[in-house]
Design an enzyme around this catalytic site. Structure first.
Site, PDB file in Angstrom:
ATOM      1  N   CYS A   1      -5.851   9.039  26.031  1.00  0.00           N
ATOM      2  CA  CYS A   1      -4.902   8.852  27.120  1.00  0.00           C
ATOM      3  C   CYS A   1      -3.684   8.066  26.673  1.00  0.00           C
ATOM      4  O   CYS A   1      -3.431   6.951  27.167  1.00  0.00           O
ATOM      5  CB  CYS A   1      -5.592   8.162  28.283  1.00  0.00           C
ATOM      6  SG  CYS A   1      -7.050   9.053  28.804  1.00  0.00           S
ATOM      7  N   GLU A   2      -2.976   8.599  25.688  1.00  0.00           N
ATOM      8  CA  GLU A   2      -1.757   7.974  25.150  1.00  0.00           C
ATOM      9  C   GLU A   2      -0.904   9.126  24.674  1.00  0.00           C
ATOM     10  O   GLU A   2      -1.401   9.990  23.942  1.00  0.00           O
ATOM     11  CB  GLU A   2      -2.069   7.148  23.890  1.00  0.00           C
ATOM     12  CG  GLU A   2      -2.874   5.927  24.079  1.00  0.00           C
ATOM     13  CD  GLU A   2      -2.032   4.665  24.220  1.00  0.00           C
ATOM     14  OE1 GLU A   2      -0.833   4.707  23.852  1.00  0.00           O
ATOM     15  OE2 GLU A   2      -2.568   3.684  24.715  1.00  0.00           O
TER      16      GLU A   2
ATOM     17  N   SER B   1       0.830  -1.196   0.000  1.00  0.00           N
ATOM     18  CA  SER B   1       0.000   0.000   0.000  1.00  0.00           C
ATOM     19  C   SER B   1       0.864   1.245   0.000  1.00  0.00           C
ATOM     20  O   SER B   1       2.025   1.207   0.424  1.00  0.00           O
ATOM     21  CB  SER B   1      -0.874  -0.013   1.254  1.00  0.00           C
ATOM     22  OG  SER B   1      -2.219   0.213   0.920  1.00  0.00           O
TER      23      SER B   1
ATOM     24  N   TYR C   1      -8.846   4.790   5.142  1.00  0.00           N
ATOM     25  CA  TYR C   1      -8.298   4.204   6.362  1.00  0.00           C
ATOM     26  C   TYR C   1      -8.390   5.158   7.556  1.00  0.00           C
ATOM     27  O   TYR C   1      -7.572   5.108   8.464  1.00  0.00           O
ATOM     28  CB  TYR C   1      -6.854   3.718   6.131  1.00  0.00           C
ATOM     29  CG  TYR C   1      -6.777   2.775   4.944  1.00  0.00           C
ATOM     30  CD1 TYR C   1      -7.335   1.512   5.026  1.00  0.00           C
ATOM     31  CD2 TYR C   1      -6.201   3.168   3.745  1.00  0.00           C
ATOM     32  CE1 TYR C   1      -7.315   0.655   3.927  1.00  0.00           C
ATOM     33  CE2 TYR C   1      -6.171   2.315   2.644  1.00  0.00           C
ATOM     34  CZ  TYR C   1      -6.738   1.061   2.745  1.00  0.00           C
ATOM     35  OH  TYR C   1      -6.723   0.225   1.670  1.00  0.00           O
TER      36      TYR C   1
ATOM     37  N   GLY D   1      -2.870  -0.282  -4.082  1.00  0.00           N
ATOM     38  CA  GLY D   1      -1.696   0.234  -3.396  1.00  0.00           C
ATOM     39  C   GLY D   1      -1.104   1.499  -3.985  1.00  0.00           C
ATOM     40  O   GLY D   1      -0.021   1.915  -3.571  1.00  0.00           O
TER      41      GLY D   1
HETATM   42  C1  LIG Z   1      -5.636  -3.165   0.825  1.00  0.00           C
HETATM   43  C2  LIG Z   1      -5.811  -3.860  -0.446  1.00  0.00           C
HETATM   44  C3  LIG Z   1      -6.099  -3.151  -1.606  1.00  0.00           C
HETATM   45  C4  LIG Z   1      -6.196  -1.654  -1.648  1.00  0.00           C
HETATM   46  O1  LIG Z   1      -5.032  -1.018  -1.248  1.00  0.00           O
HETATM   47  P1  LIG Z   1      -4.922   0.579  -1.383  1.00  0.00           P
HETATM   48  O2  LIG Z   1      -3.598   0.894  -0.823  1.00  0.00           O
HETATM   49  O3  LIG Z   1      -6.023   1.169  -0.580  1.00  0.00           O
HETATM   50  O4  LIG Z   1      -5.051   0.903  -2.836  1.00  0.00           O
HETATM   51  C5  LIG Z   1      -6.294  -3.873  -2.763  1.00  0.00           C
HETATM   52  N1  LIG Z   1      -6.215  -5.212  -2.791  1.00  0.00           N
HETATM   53  C6  LIG Z   1      -5.942  -5.928  -1.682  1.00  0.00           C
HETATM   54  C7  LIG Z   1      -5.877  -7.402  -1.761  1.00  0.00           C
HETATM   55  C8  LIG Z   1      -5.728  -5.284  -0.478  1.00  0.00           C
HETATM   56  O5  LIG Z   1      -5.449  -5.998   0.616  1.00  0.00           O
END
Ligand SMILES: *Cc1c(COP(=O)(O)O)cnc(C)c1O
Length: 460
Positions: free
Chosen positions: A388-389, A233, A418, A271
């Site tokens: 509290c961290e 990612s 995310y 990713g």
């Molecule tokens: C997390 C994930 C994605 C998406 O990743 P991004 O970084 O949000 O584009 C695509 N395929 C799989 C299998 C994943 O685990």
């Protein structure tokens, strides 16, 4: 690296397209003043720029379709729902011609509830439950991505029990190419939970991936439609994607040579990296589409196999830049550091419960004063939450106007992916709403949690 404090007009990257500073100095998003958004919806709030999200989804589809048409094949774009999925978002991406990738029953349920047809949904997961498998089969999802040898039989047995007809499956490969952050590394050994390694067994026998592929072909309940690989990612260097493309196509050619089965599809995962800071350069969709297409064409020509149809699964690149988080400033505390400098700790009304990424990965974000321009002199600031961290940090380092004070609004850029999807109730803080904005209208996609919601789960 803040914009000049007196700048008016569009803020540009890393903000969504409609974020601008109005004539009176307050930020606007989707044609709405953030002060009005905060008054109406409260803070903290995730604000999602609908037109920006839709445009990113559309552009990804169009540039990938163009690049792969040029090499003579097709491509599907799945939106990786784990980045952030709600009923409205599933409908927006479906409207823009995307399919939806899910990895749990919850994500699958939301996509189906939104009306996404089963055949336009994929199901992932390294530990799918029997219930999740059954649900995916009943919904006749377009593909189930098998993640272990064990799952080959589990899915085939479930098909046999349910008599739903053969399930369309892919096998997830681990290729030794892992990427993320700013670099990619290739390792020959796999030490992670996802997928099946393409490296030969220590005794020179079949790789775990080949073993699983042969096992799929031996089960008539399964239709092997393709191979899958996802390298990581927030990848900013397309070299990793090119490397993985060649490896997956080589496995496809090897399977064809051994069995005569040339699988029709290859998924290259998601990713694609985005900009979080003003100085970051996102991986441009055109660039990655072109590099992937040319890597695919070159590898297939070298192997002497016709090209498969491709698919990709971006999540962050669709929704990340479309979101921002609005916070209200509370305590402002100058802290004298041992080197004699001062760091101004600016506490906001959320924190690690609405954005865990800084605490989890040391992720960097960008914040600006949102309700006014503030003084031209700046202070070195750290934006922190209310938990509290001491690791409850929203933005490690940023410059903020020296007169930042209680009651101000702060906006943090690129929190669409995310953020809400990884949010928690730590310290029993109710999770913020997700508010969509477009053309001067705001709409709550997910309402704010309340103390009543928290107590609703508590059986006393
Ligand atoms: C997390 C994930 C994605 C998406 O990743 P991004 O970084 O949000 O584009 C695509 N395929 C799989 C299998 C994943 O685990």
């Amino acid at each position: 690296m803040n914009e000049p404090a007196d700048a008016r007009g569009p803020l540009g990257s890393p903000w969504s397209a409609s974020v601008e500073r109005g004539e009176d100095g307050a930020l606007r998003v989707g044609g709405l003043d953030v002060r009005a958004l905060a008054d109406e919806h409260g803070t903290p709030a995730y604000v999602l720029d609908e037109l920006d999200l839709r445009a990113r989804a559309r552009v990804l589809r169009l540039v990938f379709q163009a690049a792969f048409a040029e090499i003579g094949t097709g491509v599907d774009v799945y939106y990786a729902g784990k980045a952030f999925l709600s009923v409205a978002v599933a409908r927006w991406v479906a409207d823009e011609g995307l399919l939806v990738d899910t990895s749990t029953g919850g994500e699958l349920g939301v996509a189906l509830f939104a009306g996404v047809p089963g055949e336009r949904i994929g199901l992932h997961g390294n530990n799918k439950s029997d219930g999740e498998i059954a649900r995916a089969l009943d919904a006749r999802v377009g593909r189930i991505v098998l993640d272990s040898l064990d799952e080959v039989d589990r899915v085939a047995d479930a098909v046999a029990r349910r008599a739903t007809g053969p399930a369309r499956v892919m096998v997830r490969l681990t290729t030794g190419v892992h990427a993320g952050g700013h670099e990619y590394i290739a390792t020959s050994h796999e030490d992670q939970k996802f997928g099946l390694s393409i490296a030969p067994a220590p005794d020179g026998g079949d790789s775990p991936a080949m073993t699983a592929l042969l096992a799929v072909l031996a089960r008539p309940e399964l239709e092997l439609i393709g191979l899958h690989a996802h390298i990581g990612s927030q990848v900013l260097d397309p070299a990793g994607f090119a490397a993985v493309t060649a490896k997956v196509l080589a496995v496809r050619a090897e399977l064809a040579a051994r069995t005569g089965v040339l699988v029709p599809e290859v998924d290259l995962g998601g990713g694609f990296g985005i900009a979080y800071l003003p100085q970051d350069v996102a991986l441009a969709p055109e660039r990655i589409a072109k590099e992937l297409a040319s890597a695919a064409a070159e590898a297939a020509a070298g192997l002497g196999t016709p090209l498969p149809r491709f698919s990709i699964e971006p999540g962050r690149a669709v929704v990340g830049p479309a979101g921002l988080t609005l916070y209200r400033v509370g305590t402002v505390k100058p802290v004298q550091l041992s080197d004699g400098t001062v760091r101004t700790y600016v506490s906001v009304d959320g924190g690690m419960s609405d954005n865990i990424r800084p605490a989890l990965y040391g992720a960097a974000y960008h914040a600006v004063l949102a309700d006014r321009v503030g003084s031209p002199d700046l202070v070195q600031a750290r934006v922190v939450g209310k938990h509290c961290e001491s690791g409850d940090i929203v933005v490690h380092d940023c410059l903020l106007p020296a007169d930042v004070r209680r009651g101000d609004l702060l906006a943090v850029a690129a929190t669409g992916a995310y953020g809400r999807s990884m949010a928690s109730n730590y310290n029993l803080v109710p999770r913020p709403p997700v508010v969509a904005v477009a053309d001067g209208v705001s709409r709550v996609l997910i309402r704010r949690e309340t103390e009543k919601d928290l107590l609703a789960l508590d059986q006393g």
